[in-house]
Write a protein that holds these residues in place. Structure first.
Motif, PDB file in Angstrom:
ATOM      1  N   SER A  64       0.832  -1.205   0.000  1.00 22.68           N
ATOM      2  CA  SER A  64       0.000   0.000   0.000  1.00 22.68           C
ATOM      3  C   SER A  64       0.865   1.253   0.000  1.00 22.68           C
ATOM      4  CB  SER A  64      -0.950  -0.001   1.201  1.00 22.68           C
ATOM      5  OG  SER A  64      -0.242   0.137   2.421  1.00 22.68           O
ATOM      6  N   ARG A  65       2.099   1.138   0.496  1.00 20.69           N
ATOM      7  CA  ARG A  65       3.056   2.242   0.446  1.00 20.69           C
ATOM      8  C   ARG A  65       3.767   2.292  -0.896  1.00 20.69           C
ATOM      9  NH1 ARG A  65       7.098   1.261   5.062  1.00 20.69           N
ATOM     10  NH2 ARG A  65       8.139   2.968   3.956  1.00 20.69           N
ATOM     11  N   TYR A  66       3.904   1.135  -1.512  1.00 17.40           N
ATOM     12  CA  TYR A  66       4.583   1.037  -2.806  1.00 17.40           C
ATOM     13  C   TYR A  66       3.678   0.286  -3.790  1.00 17.40           C
ATOM     14  CZ  TYR A  66       8.853   2.417  -0.371  1.00 17.40           C
ATOM     15  OH  TYR A  66       9.805   3.104   0.355  1.00 17.40           O
ATOM     16  N   PRO A  67       2.549   0.902  -4.178  1.00 20.65           N
ATOM     17  CA  PRO A  67       1.628   0.207  -5.081  1.00 20.65           C
ATOM     18  C   PRO A  67       2.202   0.087  -6.481  1.00 20.65           C
ATOM     19  CG  PRO A  67       0.973   2.488  -4.844  1.00 20.65           C
ATOM     20  CD  PRO A  67       2.114   2.276  -3.880  1.00 20.65           C
ATOM     21  N   ARG A  68       1.712  -0.881  -7.211  1.00 25.30           N
ATOM     22  CA  ARG A  68       2.109  -0.949  -8.620  1.00 25.30           C
ATOM     23  C   ARG A  68       1.473   0.221  -9.353  1.00 25.30           C
ATOM     24  NH1 ARG A  68      -1.329  -6.056 -11.139  1.00 25.30           N
ATOM     25  NH2 ARG A  68      -3.230  -5.775  -9.904  1.00 25.30           N
ATOM     26  N   PHE A  69       2.237   0.847 -10.223  1.00 20.00           N
ATOM     27  CA  PHE A  69       1.762   1.976 -11.017  1.00 20.00           C
ATOM     28  C   PHE A  69       1.199   1.445 -12.333  1.00 20.00           C
ATOM     29  CE2 PHE A  69       4.577   5.649  -9.225  1.00 20.00           C
ATOM     30  CZ  PHE A  69       3.829   5.622  -8.049  1.00 20.00           C
ATOM     31  N   MET A  70       0.012   1.934 -12.692  1.00 22.02           N
ATOM     32  CA  MET A  70      -0.671   1.458 -13.888  1.00 22.02           C
ATOM     33  C   MET A  70      -0.759   2.561 -14.940  1.00 22.02           C
ATOM     34  SD  MET A  70      -1.269  -1.575 -12.754  1.00 22.02           S
ATOM     35  CE  MET A  70      -2.420  -2.319 -13.902  1.00 22.02           C
ATOM     36  N   GLN A  71      -0.412   2.223 -16.155  1.00 26.78           N
ATOM     37  CA  GLN A  71      -0.519   3.104 -17.317  1.00 26.78           C
ATOM     38  C   GLN A  71       0.146   4.469 -17.127  1.00 26.78           C
ATOM     39  OE1 GLN A  71      -1.150   1.126 -19.457  1.00 26.78           O
ATOM     40  NE2 GLN A  71      -3.285   0.808 -20.002  1.00 26.78           N
ATOM     41  N   PRO A  72       1.379   4.512 -16.602  1.00 25.15           N
ATOM     42  CA  PRO A  72       2.034   5.818 -16.462  1.00 25.15           C
ATOM     43  C   PRO A  72       2.247   6.527 -17.790  1.00 25.15           C
ATOM     44  CG  PRO A  72       3.595   4.031 -16.070  1.00 25.15           C
ATOM     45  CD  PRO A  72       2.216   3.421 -16.094  1.00 25.15           C
ATOM     46  N   HIS A  73       2.341   5.778 -18.900  1.00 28.62           N
ATOM     47  CA  HIS A  73       2.599   6.421 -20.190  1.00 28.62           C
ATOM     48  C   HIS A  73       1.478   7.372 -20.608  1.00 28.62           C
ATOM     49  CE1 HIS A  73      -0.050   3.127 -21.581  1.00 28.62           C
ATOM     50  NE2 HIS A  73      -0.289   3.900 -22.629  1.00 28.62           N
ATOM     51  N   ARG A  74       0.331   7.304 -19.952  1.00 29.34           N
ATOM     52  CA  ARG A  74      -0.781   8.198 -20.282  1.00 29.34           C
ATOM     53  C   ARG A  74      -0.681   9.555 -19.580  1.00 29.34           C
ATOM     54  NH1 ARG A  74      -5.817   3.894 -19.851  1.00 29.34           N
ATOM     55  NH2 ARG A  74      -5.289   2.674 -21.726  1.00 29.34           N
ATOM     56  N   ARG A  75       0.283   9.693 -18.682  1.00 24.03           N
ATOM     57  CA  ARG A  75       0.389  10.918 -17.894  1.00 24.03           C
ATOM     58  C   ARG A  75       1.512  11.803 -18.414  1.00 24.03           C
ATOM     59  NH1 ARG A  75      -2.236  11.104 -12.938  1.00 24.03           N
ATOM     60  NH2 ARG A  75      -1.526  13.272 -13.060  1.00 24.03           N
ATOM     61  N   ALA A  76       1.210  12.575 -19.443  1.00 25.74           N
ATOM     62  CA  ALA A  76       2.199  13.474 -20.031  1.00 25.74           C
ATOM     63  C   ALA A  76       2.564  14.613 -19.096  1.00 25.74           C
ATOM     64  CB  ALA A  76       1.671  14.030 -21.354  1.00 25.74           C
ATOM     65  N   ASP A  77       1.789  14.781 -18.013  1.00 21.02           N
ATOM     66  CA  ASP A  77       2.071  15.842 -17.056  1.00 21.02           C
ATOM     67  C   ASP A  77       3.083  15.426 -15.997  1.00 21.02           C
ATOM     68  OD1 ASP A  77       0.047  13.986 -16.229  1.00 21.02           O
ATOM     69  OD2 ASP A  77      -0.421  15.292 -14.527  1.00 21.02           O
ATOM     70  N   LEU A  78       3.491  14.161 -16.024  1.00 27.53           N
ATOM     71  CA  LEU A  78       4.434  13.645 -15.030  1.00 27.53           C
ATOM     72  C   LEU A  78       5.726  13.200 -15.694  1.00 27.53           C
ATOM     73  CD1 LEU A  78       2.025  11.382 -12.920  1.00 27.53           C
ATOM     74  CD2 LEU A  78       2.756  13.727 -12.397  1.00 27.53           C
ATOM     75  N   GLU A  79       6.849  13.361 -14.969  1.00 31.79           N
ATOM     76  CA  GLU A  79       8.133  12.900 -15.504  1.00 31.79           C
ATOM     77  C   GLU A  79       8.098  11.416 -15.826  1.00 31.79           C
ATOM     78  OE1 GLU A  79      12.859  12.524 -14.175  1.00 31.79           O
ATOM     79  OE2 GLU A  79      11.392  13.453 -12.823  1.00 31.79           O
ATOM     80  N   VAL A  80       7.490  10.623 -14.926  1.00 36.46           N
ATOM     81  CA  VAL A  80       7.443   9.179 -15.165  1.00 36.46           C
ATOM     82  C   VAL A  80       6.571   8.849 -16.373  1.00 36.46           C
ATOM     83  CG1 VAL A  80       7.972   8.514 -12.797  1.00 36.46           C
ATOM     84  CG2 VAL A  80       5.577   8.891 -13.467  1.00 36.46           C
ATOM     85  N   GLY A  81       5.577   9.690 -16.660  1.00 37.75           N
ATOM     86  CA  GLY A  81       4.743   9.465 -17.822  1.00 37.75           C
ATOM     87  C   GLY A  81       5.498   9.665 -19.114  1.00 37.75           C
ATOM     88  N   LEU A  82       6.266  10.731 -19.188  1.00 40.18           N
ATOM     89  CA  LEU A  82       7.079  10.988 -20.376  1.00 40.18           C
ATOM     90  C   LEU A  82       8.131   9.904 -20.562  1.00 40.18           C
ATOM     91  CD1 LEU A  82       7.551  14.842 -19.931  1.00 40.18           C
ATOM     92  CD2 LEU A  82       6.001  13.680 -21.525  1.00 40.18           C
ATOM     93  N   LEU A  83       8.731   9.476 -19.459  1.00 42.85           N
ATOM     94  CA  LEU A  83       9.756   8.438 -19.517  1.00 42.85           C
ATOM     95  C   LEU A  83       9.155   7.118 -20.005  1.00 42.85           C
ATOM     96  CD1 LEU A  83      12.479   7.778 -16.857  1.00 42.85           C
ATOM     97  CD2 LEU A  83      11.129   5.886 -17.731  1.00 42.85           C
ATOM     98  N   ALA A  84       7.980   6.761 -19.468  1.00 39.60           N
ATOM     99  CA  ALA A  84       7.350   5.494 -19.842  1.00 39.60           C
ATOM    100  C   ALA A  84       6.980   5.473 -21.319  1.00 39.60           C
ATOM    101  CB  ALA A  84       6.117   5.255 -18.977  1.00 39.60           C
ATOM    102  N   ARG A  85       6.405   6.568 -21.827  1.00 36.52           N
ATOM    103  CA  ARG A  85       6.026   6.584 -23.245  1.00 36.52           C
ATOM    104  C   ARG A  85       7.262   6.556 -24.136  1.00 36.52           C
ATOM    105  NH1 ARG A  85       1.198   8.267 -26.609  1.00 36.52           N
ATOM    106  NH2 ARG A  85       0.080   7.879 -24.676  1.00 36.52           N
ATOM    107  N   ARG A  86       8.327   7.226 -23.707  1.00 29.67           N
ATOM    108  CA  ARG A  86       9.560   7.206 -24.499  1.00 29.67           C
ATOM    109  C   ARG A  86      10.148   5.800 -24.574  1.00 29.67           C
ATOM    110  NH1 ARG A  86      12.032  10.682 -21.782  1.00 29.67           N
ATOM    111  NH2 ARG A  86      13.584   9.459 -20.650  1.00 29.67           N
ATOM    112  N   LEU A  87      10.168   5.093 -23.450  1.00 31.54           N
ATOM    113  CA  LEU A  87      10.726   3.738 -23.453  1.00 31.54           C
ATOM    114  C   LEU A  87       9.802   2.749 -24.158  1.00 31.54           C
ATOM    115  CD1 LEU A  87      12.345   3.487 -19.907  1.00 31.54           C
ATOM    116  CD2 LEU A  87      13.478   3.890 -22.106  1.00 31.54           C
ATOM    117  N   MET A  88       8.496   2.939 -24.018  1.00 30.29           N
ATOM    118  CA  MET A  88       7.538   2.057 -24.698  1.00 30.29           C
ATOM    119  C   MET A  88       7.767   2.054 -26.205  1.00 30.29           C
ATOM    120  SD  MET A  88       3.377   2.369 -24.837  1.00 30.29           S
ATOM    121  CE  MET A  88       2.902   1.399 -23.411  1.00 30.29           C
TER     122      MET A  88
END
Length: 265
Positions: A64-88
């Motif tokens: 619950s402190r470290y949940p799995r993150f789902m579909q981060p590539h959809r979040r262009a407003d977040l650094e992890v979102g941009l990173l996920a879409r770039r790597l995808m």
């Protein structure tokens, strides 16, 4: 039986056809994985609710402190979102995907933290959830940390990709944070993987796989996972829409109706 470990996918296509799984070592650099680790760790510390899955975990569960993150590539407003879409859509990754299943769309991104003492995930088949049709999905499971049996690396069942997608049984929730369990066909052996940061495990949507708990006291088992479907796919579960083309733009196909062989999931 061992999983083929190769720097060059050209040596692995026949093994993928036979086993439904192939490990390609060193596809990404350790520095790239350092960047991913830092970005996702900062995100979970800053705002874990933004991407965290609703897994119904008790407040005291470490996941619950470290949940799995789902579909981060959809979040262009977040650094992890941009990173996920770039790597995808990274050509190194897509190059392997295309060798295995032909031209493809990205369907899902996930990040697992799996901290020390966290439960694992019972054996399962990915296409039970994605419902890609008429073919199946392909997973690209990227090790962000060193992964071995002690910290809960994946176990896979080579050859199980020839099975139909089957109805899960009830899993042991002392060991698994998910409740469904798939048993492979008799005579197939489970293989424990071991991976270094930047290694990638590619596997078929019907392949039976899962992991045991992280039994270490000081090692995370972080991983970044992408799922792909052939561009010839005509439908997929609505959760995975829109899909992502190689140029990073969105694509839409029909949403699969109903559920898998056991109903909605």
């Amino acid at each position: 039986m061992t999983i083929l470990r190769s720097q060059h996918i050209s040596a692995s296509e026949a093994d993928y056809d036979r086993d439904g799984v192939v490990q390609v070592n060193g596809l990404f650099t350790s520095k790239e994985m350092d960047t991913a680790r830092a970005a996702f760790t900062e995100q979970v510390r800053h705002d874990r609710a933004a991407l965290g899955a609703r897994d119904g975990l008790a407040p005291g569960d470490i996941l619950s402190r470290y949940p799995r993150f789902m579909q981060p590539h959809r979040r262009a407003d977040l650094e992890v979102g941009l990173l996920a879409r770039r790597l995808m859509t990274d050509r190194r990754l897509l190059g392997v995907v295309e060798r295995l299943i032909g031209p493809a769309y990205g369907a899902q991104s996930m990040f697992y933290f799996k901290p020390p003492t966290a439960r694992g995930q019972a054996m399962h088949q990915d296409n039970y959830f994605l419902r890609a049709y008429p073919e199946t999905c392909l997973a690209a499971w990227i090790a962000v940390d060193h992964c071995d049996a002690a910290n809960g690396a994946l176990s896979v069942v080579p050859g199980s990709h020839t099975m139909e997608v089957v109805c899960p049984e009830v899993a042991d929730t002392e060991e698994s944070f998910t409740t469904g369990l798939v048993r492979p066909s008799a005579g197939l052996r489970t293989v424990q993987t071991s991976m270094d940061p930047g290694d990638v495990l590619f596997f078929h949507g019907s392949l039976v796989h899962g992991s045991l708990p992280n039994t270490t006291c000081d090692r995370f088992r972080r991983s970044l996972i992408f799922h792909y479907v052939p561009r010839s796919s005509v439908e997929i579960a609505s959760w995975y829409l829109p899909l992502v083309a190689a140029d990073g733009t969105d694509r839409t196909i029909a949403a699969a109706s109903g559920g898998g062989p056991c109903g909605d999931t």
